[in-house]
Motif scaffolding. Structure first.
Motif: not given
Length: 63
Positions: A3-27
């Protein structure tokens, strides 16, 4: 494949309005929004950098 290792945006406050990114082995990079975590957009690093640059410079126009 693990499963991807998701990282939440540093601009996200606590709550449900956030972006998350994950890098994958296929680049690729996966992007999801916390309100719809099963809707995932896949892109490349260069495409994401181009999008962010266009947003920051104000050159991105609406269709």
């Amino acid at each position: 494949m693990s499963a991807p290792s998701w990282q939440k945006s540093s601009y996200c406050a606590e709550g449900n309005n956030c972006l998350s990114l994950a890098a994958t082995p296929d680049h690729t990079i996966r992007i999801r929004e916390s309100e719809a975590p099963h809707a995932v957009v896949t892109t490349t690093r260069s495409q994401l950098v181009s999008l962010i640059s266009a947003i920051k410079s104000g050159t991105l126009t609406r269709p």
